[in-house]
Design a protein around this motif. Sequence first.
Motif, PDB file in Angstrom:
ATOM      1  N   LEU A 166     -14.779  39.846  34.590  1.00 44.69           N
ATOM      2  CA  LEU A 166     -14.603  39.934  33.005  1.00 44.69           C
ATOM      3  C   LEU A 166     -14.550  38.427  32.437  1.00 44.69           C
ATOM      4  CD1 LEU A 166     -12.251  43.051  32.607  1.00 44.69           C
ATOM      5  CD2 LEU A 166     -14.599  42.880  32.254  1.00 44.69           C
ATOM      6  N   GLY A 167     -13.757  37.536  33.009  1.00 43.60           N
ATOM      7  CA  GLY A 167     -13.461  36.249  32.482  1.00 43.60           C
ATOM      8  C   GLY A 167     -14.946  35.330  32.226  1.00 43.60           C
ATOM      9  N   GLU A 168     -15.676  35.378  33.280  1.00 38.14           N
ATOM     10  CA  GLU A 168     -16.778  34.949  33.401  1.00 38.14           C
ATOM     11  C   GLU A 168     -17.788  35.493  32.261  1.00 38.14           C
ATOM     12  OE1 GLU A 168     -18.553  35.290  37.151  1.00 38.14           O
ATOM     13  OE2 GLU A 168     -17.091  34.300  38.252  1.00 38.14           O
ATOM     14  N   ARG A 169     -17.986  36.814  32.327  1.00 37.42           N
ATOM     15  CA  ARG A 169     -18.607  37.328  31.224  1.00 37.42           C
ATOM     16  C   ARG A 169     -18.109  37.142  29.439  1.00 37.42           C
ATOM     17  NH1 ARG A 169     -22.480  41.081  33.154  1.00 37.42           N
ATOM     18  NH2 ARG A 169     -22.110  41.648  35.385  1.00 37.42           N
ATOM     19  N   LEU A 170     -16.928  37.087  29.622  1.00 36.26           N
ATOM     20  CA  LEU A 170     -16.576  36.985  28.153  1.00 36.26           C
ATOM     21  C   LEU A 170     -16.329  35.575  27.926  1.00 36.26           C
ATOM     22  CD1 LEU A 170     -14.188  40.319  28.359  1.00 36.26           C
ATOM     23  CD2 LEU A 170     -16.269  39.929  26.969  1.00 36.26           C
ATOM     24  N   GLY A 171     -15.896  34.803  28.714  1.00 34.16           N
ATOM     25  CA  GLY A 171     -15.684  33.416  28.516  1.00 34.16           C
ATOM     26  C   GLY A 171     -14.255  33.217  28.122  1.00 34.16           C
ATOM     27  N   VAL A 172     -13.208  34.126  28.620  1.00 30.46           N
ATOM     28  CA  VAL A 172     -11.862  33.928  28.741  1.00 30.46           C
ATOM     29  C   VAL A 172     -11.311  33.530  29.964  1.00 30.46           C
ATOM     30  CG1 VAL A 172     -10.079  35.534  27.897  1.00 30.46           C
ATOM     31  CG2 VAL A 172     -12.055  35.791  26.827  1.00 30.46           C
ATOM     32  N   PRO A 173     -10.326  32.738  29.773  1.00 29.54           N
ATOM     33  CA  PRO A 173      -9.571  32.223  30.976  1.00 29.54           C
ATOM     34  C   PRO A 173      -8.803  33.579  31.668  1.00 29.54           C
ATOM     35  CG  PRO A 173      -8.407  31.502  29.043  1.00 29.54           C
ATOM     36  CD  PRO A 173      -9.635  32.000  28.696  1.00 29.54           C
ATOM     37  N   VAL A 174      -8.586  33.596  33.026  1.00 29.32           N
ATOM     38  CA  VAL A 174      -7.524  34.537  33.690  1.00 29.32           C
ATOM     39  C   VAL A 174      -6.351  33.838  34.012  1.00 29.32           C
ATOM     40  CG1 VAL A 174      -7.535  35.691  35.774  1.00 29.32           C
ATOM     41  CG2 VAL A 174      -9.559  35.568  34.752  1.00 29.32           C
ATOM     42  N   LEU A 175      -5.269  34.365  33.454  1.00 31.59           N
ATOM     43  CA  LEU A 175      -3.954  33.876  33.713  1.00 31.59           C
ATOM     44  C   LEU A 175      -3.222  34.855  34.604  1.00 31.59           C
ATOM     45  CD1 LEU A 175      -2.467  31.527  32.467  1.00 31.59           C
ATOM     46  CD2 LEU A 175      -1.315  32.996  30.779  1.00 31.59           C
ATOM     47  N   GLN A 176      -2.310  34.029  35.602  1.00 31.98           N
ATOM     48  CA  GLN A 176      -1.295  35.045  36.451  1.00 31.98           C
ATOM     49  C   GLN A 176      -0.111  34.840  36.208  1.00 31.98           C
ATOM     50  OE1 GLN A 176      -3.041  36.228  40.286  1.00 31.98           O
ATOM     51  NE2 GLN A 176      -4.722  34.785  39.909  1.00 31.98           N
ATOM     52  N   PRO A 177       0.567  35.381  35.158  1.00 28.75           N
ATOM     53  CA  PRO A 177       1.879  34.761  34.928  1.00 28.75           C
ATOM     54  C   PRO A 177       2.909  35.819  35.508  1.00 28.75           C
ATOM     55  CG  PRO A 177       0.884  36.260  33.236  1.00 28.75           C
ATOM     56  CD  PRO A 177       0.049  36.020  34.079  1.00 28.75           C
ATOM     57  N   LEU A 178       2.359  36.722  36.305  1.00 35.01           N
ATOM     58  CA  LEU A 178       3.610  37.544  36.771  1.00 35.01           C
ATOM     59  C   LEU A 178       3.517  37.482  38.312  1.00 35.01           C
ATOM     60  CD1 LEU A 178       2.996  40.698  34.378  1.00 35.01           C
ATOM     61  CD2 LEU A 178       5.002  39.067  34.306  1.00 35.01           C
ATOM     62  N   ARG A 179       4.439  38.095  39.024  1.00 37.25           N
ATOM     63  CA  ARG A 179       4.495  38.266  40.512  1.00 37.25           C
ATOM     64  C   ARG A 179       5.101  39.589  40.530  1.00 37.25           C
ATOM     65  NH1 ARG A 179       9.615  36.772  42.675  1.00 37.25           N
ATOM     66  NH2 ARG A 179      10.879  36.140  40.650  1.00 37.25           N
ATOM     67  N   ARG A 180       4.841  40.113  41.748  1.00 36.08           N
ATOM     68  CA  ARG A 180       5.580  41.664  42.062  1.00 36.08           C
ATOM     69  C   ARG A 180       6.415  41.452  43.236  1.00 36.08           C
ATOM     70  NH1 ARG A 180       1.818  46.846  41.474  1.00 36.08           N
ATOM     71  NH2 ARG A 180       3.604  48.367  41.983  1.00 36.08           N
ATOM     72  N   PRO A 181       7.777  40.994  43.053  1.00 30.19           N
ATOM     73  CA  PRO A 181       8.637  40.716  44.011  1.00 30.19           C
ATOM     74  C   PRO A 181       9.126  41.990  44.884  1.00 30.19           C
ATOM     75  CG  PRO A 181       9.963  40.525  41.886  1.00 30.19           C
ATOM     76  CD  PRO A 181       8.528  40.757  41.732  1.00 30.19           C
ATOM     77  N   ARG A 182       8.856  43.157  44.288  1.00 32.49           N
ATOM     78  CA  ARG A 182       9.676  44.312  44.859  1.00 32.49           C
ATOM     79  C   ARG A 182       8.288  45.244  45.391  1.00 32.49           C
ATOM     80  NH1 ARG A 182      14.901  46.536  41.691  1.00 32.49           N
ATOM     81  NH2 ARG A 182      16.137  44.425  41.895  1.00 32.49           N
TER      82      ARG A 182
END
Length: 266
Positions: A166-182
């Motif tokens: 989606l980021g490639e198609r829309l020209g929007v960056p992908v951010l990963q601000p979360l983790r899943r510790p549990r």
Amino acid sequence: MSGTRTPSRLAATLAAWRDAVLDAAFPQTCPVTGQWLPGGADRLAPTAAAELAGLLATPYCPRCGRTARAETLQDGACPGCRTERFWNVAAVVRLGPYEPPLRDLLLGMKFAGHERNARLLSAPLAERLAALPTWSSVDALVPVPMHPLRRAQRPCDHAVVLALLLGERLGVPVLQPLRRPRYRPSQSAAVSSAARFRNVRDCFAARPGVSVAGRTLCLVDNVMTSGATICEVSRVLRAAGARRLLAAVCARTTLRGAPQPQVMWP
């Protein structure tokens, strides 16, 4: 000269020969029907394509993504999400209800690692996102994170794959601000909405060093059922300072035993 081949025609001819050779060496099949498709990369068989188009035409609530008729909406919300106090995303964009062949494509992506399914689905999903009046304000796409143990059990991180396409198609960056510790059991094992909310409670945490303060973000996942995961992720992002949140999913399903919406076609 009339017999002179232009570069564009030459390129098209070479591409056709290339596709023919690839089809012969690596026959492409429809990911839904298994039918062989000449030059069939990232395509569906006609019957599957028609069925998918029907699902994509199903009307839905723009706030929560449930299947809903336009006349049932009030102030942009359906009877379902108007009574859900927990709902904390501004809008949901989806492709269709969780039914074949959309379900088949998603299961193939999730459990078999068929990334071409993600490519097939990312194109119409990107079109729907781009059509949102507020899309220009979106700063980044955020895939719903997967626990490392769950990731080891799956052939790909489907939310990340979909977000990157989606980021490639829309020209929007992908951010990963979360983790899943549990680590928790799969949401598919929970038979009620309350159980799903309990199952994901406190599963997500902000990733140090990745700021979302003041940003408008679009969450990305493959399927939404009760909305528990999206709402829990949203809660953590809002606590981290996110200004506004949207969600993009390929499908929305209904919990077992929940009333099915009636959609009247003209």
